[in-house]
Design an enzyme around this catalytic site. Structure first.
Site, short mmCIF file in Angstrom:
data_model
loop_
_atom_site.label_atom_id
_atom_site.label_comp_id
_atom_site.label_asym_id
_atom_site.label_seq_id
_atom_site.Cartn_x
_atom_site.Cartn_y
_atom_site.Cartn_z
N ASP A 155 18.60 -22.44 -32.12
CA ASP A 155 18.96 -22.04 -33.48
C ASP A 155 17.87 -22.64 -34.38
O ASP A 155 17.16 -23.58 -33.99
CB ASP A 155 20.36 -22.54 -33.88
CG ASP A 155 20.88 -21.76 -35.11
OD1 ASP A 155 20.06 -21.08 -35.77
OD2 ASP A 155 22.08 -21.83 -35.41
C1 BGC Z 1 21.84 -19.63 -38.19
C2 BGC Z 1 21.58 -18.54 -37.15
C3 BGC Z 1 20.50 -17.63 -37.63
C4 BGC Z 1 19.25 -18.46 -37.89
C5 BGC Z 1 18.07 -17.63 -38.38
C6 BGC Z 1 20.58 -20.33 -38.63
O1 BGC Z 1 20.82 -21.05 -39.81
O2 BGC Z 1 22.75 -20.56 -37.68
O3 BGC Z 1 22.76 -17.81 -36.92
O4 BGC Z 1 20.26 -16.61 -36.71
O5 BGC Z 1 19.54 -19.42 -38.90
O6 BGC Z 1 18.27 -17.21 -39.69
#
Ligand code: BGC
Length: 767
Positions: free
Chosen positions: A230
């Site tokens: 993530d």
């Molecule tokens: C989120 C993800 C997301 C990623 C990219 C993170 O803050 O938890 O779900 O895909 O950012 O934006």
């Protein structure tokens, strides 16, 4: 540091090139390397958030217009695999148009508490629904050669301290509740990537969790795609790489790449570990940019060239699909006196700012810049004579009193009052949790005051996470839970209210009376960076049904404009599987769709099991009077629980109820099927008296040998009960008992004989 040449199998790349390749380039792309093209990825999940300029992972910066489909909270309520798959396909078409290789979704974390700020992005409190619908989404996206990223792996069920909190969860609960949706999608749909979560699991960060990312994901589930972090989940790149985290996002992170080079040169990290991750990045790039030969016969459909040409063409078709999905995602909770569907000729009061300024998605990384937005107000105005009053303002500084007075006046002179209320945008978002499930007090007042002057009041709710329907529930005859419906939600609400579409959504999460009734209440969201999953497997309806705690509306519930009846439940079974067949009939006057739900109620076992668990569902469309037959195939897992002694799935022998329900609380039909488990457990001197008694070989003999002893208890209680948990070894140490049971060691040997165990297994009918 001087560049060094590669010795590994990551063909022709230097160590530095390899170390750079396993860290991203900017927010949304991988690094380019000789022979390895760039792979682009963007959020996800209910539409694209492609940022052509500066990136951010919280949805702050602008993004290209894209269709905003209903977020998972709505889509899940459709219980419609085919619909979700079509939505996934449409998102993939837009990804192709925008040059996106991977869409960052679906999010299949379990809704453990109604307070999780990101529940609007997740499907359900139930792992089967999450796995089936998340799987359908992946199927749709990947059918066009666009990758999915299954997230957030794993046990990311809250936003409070999401980057640091340790989810303390026991082995059985992990296996039965928090992992199965991931397992089912990984093993059936083969997503191109899996995204590890921010949190720790039993103390170990997901990004550095070798058991999670390697032993389980690759060892048990055979995952052959790429694990991506993530955004910002990696603290220590080298341990993360060793644990199985292939790609760190976003990048570049010079310290990460340098740490990898240093670890390889110093011998701390075997270069083959890096090579493996590099090969996975290469594999991903090859999937994203396949050679024409590779495309032949790999099951991926190639879009005709016109599909990547006209954005406008797809925009209107996709808006229509978003409208269809939205209409099928609403759950009609209450419809006293059959007030809905409405008749177009009556004067209607439309009350509530949400009718004019709809709330259709949540905030954070999933926020889509919609191609257009349909509000309910103009859609309703096109169908009937309407008088509108905002009732409240989205600006909290505005005085509510005059707005409520105006709304009451409008409602009192209309034949029906439609009240649009729900959660204001600031109340639910990625990054923080809610603290209450109540509607804003002003919305509650508005409902009650309007209902007091107009008994034909219809409440239309817009909210991502569950809201309480108290204390106003009984004041109004109609409640339509419309969740967050995406950009076409307004038009879809009009479709349902006026009966162009019969509502067919069913709750994918229970609606409690009070937050205090929910099973994680005392443990959520934890303290001092630790959250204890103390309720174990008893999440959502598994708890409410097992503890007999009343809810306002149970999981699986939803009304339609017609009625359905299930009948004639039949069963055929073999040693390995059970086939259940049931007939469903539309017994009402209108066409509609019904969700047939199959639950399994477990046989008594050594472990406490939920009263029932959903193991199958099927959505069917039926004309009035029409019947159809629905079939369910149940494999051993449908009956199993996770056994913490053997660290494996176990089906205890015994009678199981197969139930067809209109919800988790209303079982319409049931029948019993007997399952024979594996051979009985090996008995040892450490086995307990209860295990000895429960064993099909030793049980009857032991019981007969000590017949009479049961009467010896001075207290009137059963002696067997008093010594049930005593290990045999200890029992034999009591004077006299050893003598009496001198043949016990021999008996254990016989019971453990492989042939005897197998035969005993055939005849074991459980307790
Ligand atoms: C989120 C993800 C997301 C990623 C990219 C993170 O803050 O938890 O779900 O895909 O950012 O934006």
């Amino acid at each position: 540091m001087a560049p060094s040449s590669s010795s590994g199998s990551a063909r022709g790349l230097t160590l530095e090139q390899k170390a750079a390749l396993v860290v991203g380039s900017g927010y949304w792309a991988t690094v380019e390397a000789p022979g390895i093209p760039v792979v682009t990825m963007n959020d996800g999940p209910h539409g694209l958030r492609t940022q052509p300029n500066n990136g951010d992972n919280l949805g702050l910066g602008s993004s290209l217009p894209a269709t905003c489909f209903p977020p998972a909270t709505g889509l899940a309520s459709s219980w419609d695999r085919d619909l979700v798959e079509r939505v996934g396909r449409a998102i993939a078409e837009e990804a192709i148009e925008q040059g996106v290789d991977i869409v960052l979704g679906p999010g299949v974390n379990i809704k453990r508490s109604p307070l999780c700020g990101r529940n609007f992005e997740y499907f359900s409190e139930d792992p089967f629904v999450s796995g089936q619908l998340g799987g359908a989404w992946v199927r749709g996206v990947q059918s066009l050669g666009v990758g999915a990223s299954l997230k957030h792996f794993a046990v990311n069920n809250q936003e409070t301290a999401r980057m640091t909190v340790s989810a303390e969860v026991d082995e059985r609960t992990l296996r039965e509740i928090y992992l199965p949706a991931f397992e089912s999608i990984v093993t059936r749909e083969e997503p191109w990537t899996v995204m590890c979560s921010y949190n720790r699991i039993n103390g170990v960060p997901a990004a550095e969790n070798h058991w999670l990312l390697t032993d389980l994901l690759r060892g048990e589930w055979d995952f052959d795609g790429l694990v991506v972090s993530d955004w910002g989940a990696v603290d220590q790149r080298v341990p993360a790489l060793a644990a199985g985290l292939d790609l760190e996002m976003p990048g570049p992170q010079r310290d990460s790449s340098e740490a990898i080079v240093h670890a390889v040169l110093s011998g701390e990290l075997d270069e083959s570990v890096l090579d493996r991750a590099v090969e996975r990045v290469r594999g991903l790039a090859e999937r994203a940019h396949p050679s024409p030969e590779a495309l032949d016969g790999d099951g991926v459909e190639v879009l005709p060239s016109s599909a990547s040409g006209s954005v406008h063409h797809s925009a209107s078709a996709h808006h229509a699909l978003a409208r269809e999905a939205a209409a099928d995602s609403m759950v009609l909770l209450r419809n006293e006196g059959g007030l809905l569907p409405l008749d177009t000729n009556q004067p209607i009061a439309v009350i509530g700012e949400f009718a004019r300024t709809p709330r259709f998605q949540g905030a954070g990384s999933s926020q889509v810049n919609p191609t257009r937005v349909d509000a309910a107000l103009p859609a309703l105005e096109a169908l009937a004579p309407i008088e509108f009053a905002p009732g409240y303002s989205l600006d909290r500084r505005v005085d509510a009193e005059p707005l409520i007075r105006e709304a009451v006046a409008v409602a009192s002179r209309s034949s029906v009052a439609l009240v649009f209320v729900g959660l204001p945008p600031a109340e639910e978002s990625e990054g923080f949790d809610r603290t209450s499930i109540d509607l804003p007090p002003v919305h509650v007042r508005l409902i009650r005051e309007v209902a007091a002057v107009n008994p034909r009041t219809v409440v239309i709710l817009s909210n991502g996470g569950v809201v309480s329907l108290e204390p106003w529930h009984d004041d109004v005859p109609v409640i339509l839970e419309s969740w967050l419906l995406g950009q076409a939600g307004g038009a879809a609400v009009a479709d349902v209210l006026f009966g162009r579409v019969a509502p067919s959504g069913r709750l994918a999460e229970s609606i409690p009376f009070r937050l205090q009734d929910t099973p994680s209440y005392l443990n959520f969201p934890g303290e001092n960076d630790v959250v204890r999953y103390g309720e174990g497997v008893f999440v959502g309806y598994r708890y409410f049904e097992s503890a007999d705690v009343a809810v306002r509306y149970p999981f699986g519930f939803g009304l339609s404009y017609t009625t359905f009846e299930s009948s004639d439940l039949r069963m055929t079974s073999t040693r390995d599987s059970v086939t259940a067949t049931v007939t469903v009939t539309n017994t009402g006057e209108r066409a509609g769709k019904h969700v047939v739900q199959l639950y399994v109620s477990a046989a008594p076992a050594d472990v406490r099991r939920p009263v029932r668990e959903l193991r199958g569902f099927q959505k069917v469309a039926l004309d009035p009077g029409e019947s159809t037959e629905v079939r369910f195939e149940l494999d051993a897992r449908a009956f199993a629980h996770w056994d913490t002694r053997s660290h494996d799935w176990l089906v205890p022998s015994g009678d199981y109820r197969i139930e067809i329900g209109d919800s988790a609380h209303d079982i319409a039909l049931w029948t019993v099927v007997t399952r024979r488990g594996p051979a009985p457990v090996q008995l040892t001197m450490d086995s307990s008296v209860a295990e000895l008694l429960a064993h099909p070989v030793t049980g009857p003999i032991f019981a007969r040998a000590v017949r009479g002893a049961d009467d010896e208890s001075a207290m009137g209680g059963s002696l067997f009960d008093m010594v049930a948990t005593v290990p045999i070894r200890r029992l034999l140490r009591f004077p006299g008992v050893g003598d009496q049971m001198r043949h016990l060691p021999l008996l254990l040997r016989v019971a453990n004989n492989p042939v005897v165990r197998t035969v005993a297994g055939w005849f074991d009918r459980g307790r």
